[in-house]
Design a protein around this motif. Structure first.
Motif, short mmCIF file in Angstrom:
data_model
loop_
_atom_site.label_atom_id
_atom_site.label_comp_id
_atom_site.label_asym_id
_atom_site.label_seq_id
_atom_site.Cartn_x
_atom_site.Cartn_y
_atom_site.Cartn_z
N TYR A 8 0.83 -1.22 0.00
CA TYR A 8 0.00 0.00 0.00
C TYR A 8 0.86 1.26 0.00
CZ TYR A 8 -3.69 -3.30 1.15
OH TYR A 8 -4.57 -4.36 1.13
N SER A 9 2.10 1.14 -0.49
CA SER A 9 3.05 2.26 -0.44
C SER A 9 2.57 3.47 -1.24
CB SER A 9 4.42 1.81 -0.93
OG SER A 9 4.33 1.29 -2.25
N ILE A 10 1.90 3.23 -2.38
CA ILE A 10 1.44 4.35 -3.21
C ILE A 10 0.44 5.22 -2.43
CG2 ILE A 10 0.15 4.99 -5.30
CD1 ILE A 10 1.33 2.47 -6.61
N LEU A 11 -0.52 4.56 -1.78
CA LEU A 11 -1.52 5.30 -0.99
C LEU A 11 -0.87 5.97 0.21
CD1 LEU A 11 -4.57 2.83 -1.01
CD2 LEU A 11 -4.53 5.14 -1.94
N VAL A 64 -11.06 16.23 2.35
CA VAL A 64 -12.04 15.14 2.39
C VAL A 64 -11.49 13.89 1.69
CG1 VAL A 64 -14.30 14.38 1.54
CG2 VAL A 64 -14.05 16.63 2.59
N ILE A 65 -10.88 14.09 0.51
CA ILE A 65 -10.33 12.96 -0.26
C ILE A 65 -9.21 12.27 0.53
CG2 ILE A 65 -9.08 12.30 -2.36
CD1 ILE A 65 -10.57 14.62 -3.78
N SER A 66 -8.31 13.07 1.10
CA SER A 66 -7.16 12.51 1.83
C SER A 66 -7.61 11.78 3.10
CB SER A 66 -6.14 13.59 2.17
OG SER A 66 -6.73 14.61 2.95
N GLN A 67 -8.64 12.34 3.78
CA GLN A 67 -9.17 11.68 4.98
C GLN A 67 -9.74 10.31 4.62
OE1 GLN A 67 -8.17 13.34 7.66
NE2 GLN A 67 -9.94 14.43 8.44
N THR A 73 -6.84 3.08 3.59
CA THR A 73 -5.49 2.48 3.64
C THR A 73 -5.23 1.82 4.99
OG1 THR A 73 -4.70 4.21 2.14
CG2 THR A 73 -3.04 2.93 3.30
N ALA A 74 -5.53 2.56 6.08
CA ALA A 74 -5.28 2.03 7.43
C ALA A 74 -6.06 0.74 7.68
CB ALA A 74 -5.64 3.09 8.47
N HIS A 75 -7.33 0.71 7.27
CA HIS A 75 -8.14 -0.47 7.53
C HIS A 75 -7.79 -1.64 6.62
CE1 HIS A 75 -10.61 2.42 9.83
NE2 HIS A 75 -10.85 1.36 10.57
N LYS A 76 -7.29 -1.36 5.42
CA LYS A 76 -6.80 -2.43 4.55
C LYS A 76 -5.56 -3.07 5.16
CE LYS A 76 -8.60 -1.25 -0.02
NZ LYS A 76 -8.26 -0.83 -1.41
N ILE A 77 -4.67 -2.24 5.69
CA ILE A 77 -3.47 -2.76 6.35
C ILE A 77 -3.86 -3.58 7.58
CG2 ILE A 77 -1.39 -2.09 7.64
CD1 ILE A 77 -1.15 0.31 5.69
N GLY A 78 -4.85 -3.07 8.33
CA GLY A 78 -5.35 -3.81 9.50
C GLY A 78 -5.90 -5.17 9.11
N HIS A 79 -6.63 -5.21 7.99
CA HIS A 79 -7.19 -6.47 7.48
C HIS A 79 -6.07 -7.47 7.16
CE1 HIS A 79 -9.67 -9.24 5.19
NE2 HIS A 79 -8.88 -9.08 4.15
N GLU A 80 -5.04 -6.99 6.48
CA GLU A 80 -3.90 -7.85 6.12
C GLU A 80 -3.18 -8.34 7.38
OE1 GLU A 80 -2.88 -8.84 3.14
OE2 GLU A 80 -4.21 -7.66 1.86
N LEU A 81 -3.01 -7.43 8.34
CA LEU A 81 -2.33 -7.79 9.59
C LEU A 81 -3.08 -8.88 10.35
CD1 LEU A 81 -0.92 -4.59 11.33
CD2 LEU A 81 0.31 -6.66 10.74
N ARG A 82 -4.41 -8.75 10.40
CA ARG A 82 -5.21 -9.77 11.11
C ARG A 82 -5.06 -11.14 10.45
NH1 ARG A 82 -8.70 -5.32 11.65
NH2 ARG A 82 -8.87 -4.69 13.82
N LYS A 83 -4.99 -11.14 9.13
CA LYS A 83 -4.85 -12.42 8.41
C LYS A 83 -3.53 -13.10 8.76
CE LYS A 83 -5.61 -11.36 4.06
NZ LYS A 83 -5.80 -11.53 2.60
N ILE A 84 -2.44 -12.33 8.69
CA ILE A 84 -1.13 -12.98 8.90
C ILE A 84 -0.88 -13.32 10.38
CG2 ILE A 84 -0.08 -11.97 6.85
CD1 ILE A 84 1.42 -10.02 8.65
N THR A 85 -1.40 -12.48 11.30
CA THR A 85 -1.22 -12.79 12.72
C THR A 85 -2.06 -14.01 13.12
OG1 THR A 85 -2.89 -11.10 13.27
CG2 THR A 85 -0.59 -10.49 13.52
N GLY A 114 -2.94 4.26 14.53
CA GLY A 114 -1.66 4.94 14.35
C GLY A 114 -1.37 5.23 12.89
N ILE A 115 -1.62 4.25 12.02
CA ILE A 115 -1.37 4.43 10.58
C ILE A 115 -2.30 5.52 10.03
CG2 ILE A 115 -1.59 3.33 8.31
CD1 ILE A 115 -0.69 0.71 9.71
N ASN A 116 -3.55 5.48 10.47
CA ASN A 116 -4.54 6.48 10.03
C ASN A 116 -4.09 7.89 10.42
OD1 ASN A 116 -6.86 7.59 9.02
ND2 ASN A 116 -8.22 6.71 10.53
N ILE A 117 -3.67 8.03 11.67
CA ILE A 117 -3.20 9.34 12.16
C ILE A 117 -1.95 9.78 11.42
CG2 ILE A 117 -2.15 10.47 14.17
CD1 ILE A 117 -5.12 10.42 14.40
#
Length: 516
Positions: A8-11, A64-67, A73-85, A114-117
């Motif tokens: 998710y580096s581009i986002l 608005v767009i960036s928020q 992005t943050a929740h997609k990363i969270g989804h991936e993290l939950r899968k691998i953990t 934290g990622i979201n912030i």
């Protein structure tokens, strides 16, 4: 973790840049306001007001767009993290249940926050603060020096807060792990706790742990609550100092605007850092789990189990072929469960276990085994789900085979607390029979059943062809028809008749015969 961030580096890069556009507009607006205030030319005033409105509008849209992108992005990363953990936990044989449950739920949530912030405010707050100092320098170089000194004082204060809060957050998470473990133990052992009149003791222990968590949280909030007033004091003191000592009255509107922007950015930065500190502590806990080494030895999946052989495992040597059965009996603590766990967990350090003449460490065979453990593993779902594990199969015949008169849609409560011990065991046995495995491993799986029901179920299992049966029991009567019986107390192997020549085995059998 690095691979997820790379995905998710581009986002992660684009969103803060988009957010920076809004910041640049915010930095330009006070200069335009200053032009409006310091002129009487109507045309200039109109043009600047229109320009200010357009900057606000574009800034609003980019914000608005960036928020939105930051949240996605943050929740997609969270989804991936939950899968691998979760996968890591499933592959890990030696894990702390309470800690890793907290990691999958609470810690990943903190990392997502934290990622979201960071994406939303990681660039915005520093750019706004540094930009405001630069813009104030362009207006009044002496004033910018006051801003800079104030900013350095606040930065030192932030660093001190970060170090203190990081340590406190770790203490809180460790205490929450302990609390979670205690609660789970109390729920699972509630009957024992009540029967031994230990409710007050367990309650007081929970209250004590709660007080410790409350104390740490109070300490954390106290430190956090001091930050904003102290920052406001430093910045307001800087404004008063400028008004009393510097000739900045004509530029005061713009300077106060920039001072407020610095104040706002620092406040946002402090609040963001509080979240990021928590996130960093949680990230370290997740990383600790993901970095825990596993046996990554490549194994190939076998299609059938034709034989199993134990070579010098706890001093035991025996071989079972398809359709043969082994009964294991012995006194408490003789190592019955330990012996069969070598098959399930591949944790034998001495000797070898071979399946189809291949070392079990080189093959994958768990899909061919039907396990029934001492403690029945039940799910908070329907009876049918607990037996079929969500496979679309009819269970009427299986319910008859295990003598279980219960509706298929009956919901089993958590840990099976709405069932008797016998019902739990019959459900676990039904699940194993439904699987039709190549090898049965029953670890004292019928101890809560009456002799008639136990005999009926064991006979059903014995009638299943093309499978090896390994049955651990405390009753000789349950296993006496097995092809071989391993008596753990004496480490002897033979048929029931052969083992009867051993005095201890015969004495155990006779004592149980009297009970019958």
């Amino acid at each position: 973790m690095k691979s997820i961030l790379k995905k998710y580096s581009i986002l992660i890069i684009f969103t803060p840049i988009l957010k920076s556009v809004e910041v640049i507009f915010e930095l330009i607006i006070p200069i335009l306001i200053l032009k409006v205030v310091n002129t009487s030319n109507i045309e200039i005033i109109k043009k600047n007001i229109i320009f200010i409105f357009l900057l606000y509008l574009i800034g609003f849209i980019t914000s608005v767009i960036s928020q939105y992108l930051a949240s996605i992005t943050a929740h997609k990363i969270g989804h991936e993290l939950r899968k691998i953990t979760f996968k890591k936990i499933m592959d890990n044989k030696n894990f702390d249940y309470s800690k890793q449950t907290n990691i999958v739920t609470n810690d990943i949530k903190e990392v997502v926050n934290g990622i979201n912030i960071f994406i939303r405010l990681g660039l915005r707050a520093p750019i706004l603060m540094i930009g405001s100092i630069i813009m104030s320098f362009l207006i009044s170089p002496i004033s910018s020096l006051v801003f800079l000194i104030s900013g350095l004082l606040i930065t030192m204060f932030i660093i001190i807060i970060m170090k203190i809060c990081s340590k406190i957050n770790k203490n809180i998470l460790d205490k929450q792990d302990k609390q979670f473990k205690d609660i789970i133990n109390d729920i699972e052992g509630i009957k024992t706790i009540k029967s031994y009149n230990k409710i007050n003791y367990e309650t007081n222990r929970l209250i004590k742990n709660n007080k410790e968590i409350k104390k740490e949280n109070t300490k954390l909030e106290l430190i956090n609550s001091l930050s904003n007033p102290l920052i406001y004091f430093i910045m307001q003191f800087a404004i008063i100092f400028m008004l009393l000592n510097l000739d900045v009255k004509k530029d005061i509107i713009a300077l106060i605007n920039y001072m407020n922007q610095i104040l706002l950015s620092i406040t946002v930065l402090i609040n963001s850092l509080i979240v990021l500190i928590k996130s960093n502590v949680s990230y370290k806990r997740i990383k600790e789990l993901l970095d825990e080494p596993l046996d990554n030895k490549k194994t190939h999946k076998i299609d059938s189990i034709d034989s199993i052989e134990f070579i010098n495992v706890e001093g035991i040597n025996l071989k079972l072929n398809k359709n043969q059965s082994l009964g294991i009996i012995g006194s408490t603590g003789s190592g019955k469960s330990t012996f069969i766990n070598y098959i399930n967990f591949k944790n034998n350090k001495k000797g070898k276990i071979l399946i189809n003449n291949i070392d079990i460490n080189d093959i994958e065979y768990s899909h061919l085994i039907g396990n029934v453990f001492q403690k029945p593993q039940l799910f908070n779902d329907t009876l049918k789900y607990n037996i079929t594990l969500n496979k679309k199969k009819d269970i009427k015949n299986i319910l008859f085979d295990v003598n279980l008169d219960m509706p298929e849609d009956k919901v089993i409560s958590e840990l099976g607390n709405n069932l008797s011990g016998g019902e739990k065991q019959r459900i676990s046995l039904a699940r194993a029979i439904m699987k039709n495995p190549q090898m049965y491993i029953l670890d004292d799986a019928s101890s809560a059943l009456d002799y008639k029901t136990e005999k009926q179920i064991i006979n059903k299992i014995f009638k299943q062809n093309n499978s090896i049966k390994i049955i651990v029991s405390s009753r000789i009567n349950t296993i006496k028809d097995c092809d071989l019986i391993l008596f753990m107390d004496e480490l002897i192997i033979g048929t029931h008749e052969e083992n009867m020549k051993n005095i201890k085995y015969k004495k155990l059998y006779e004592s149980q015969k009297v009970e019958l």
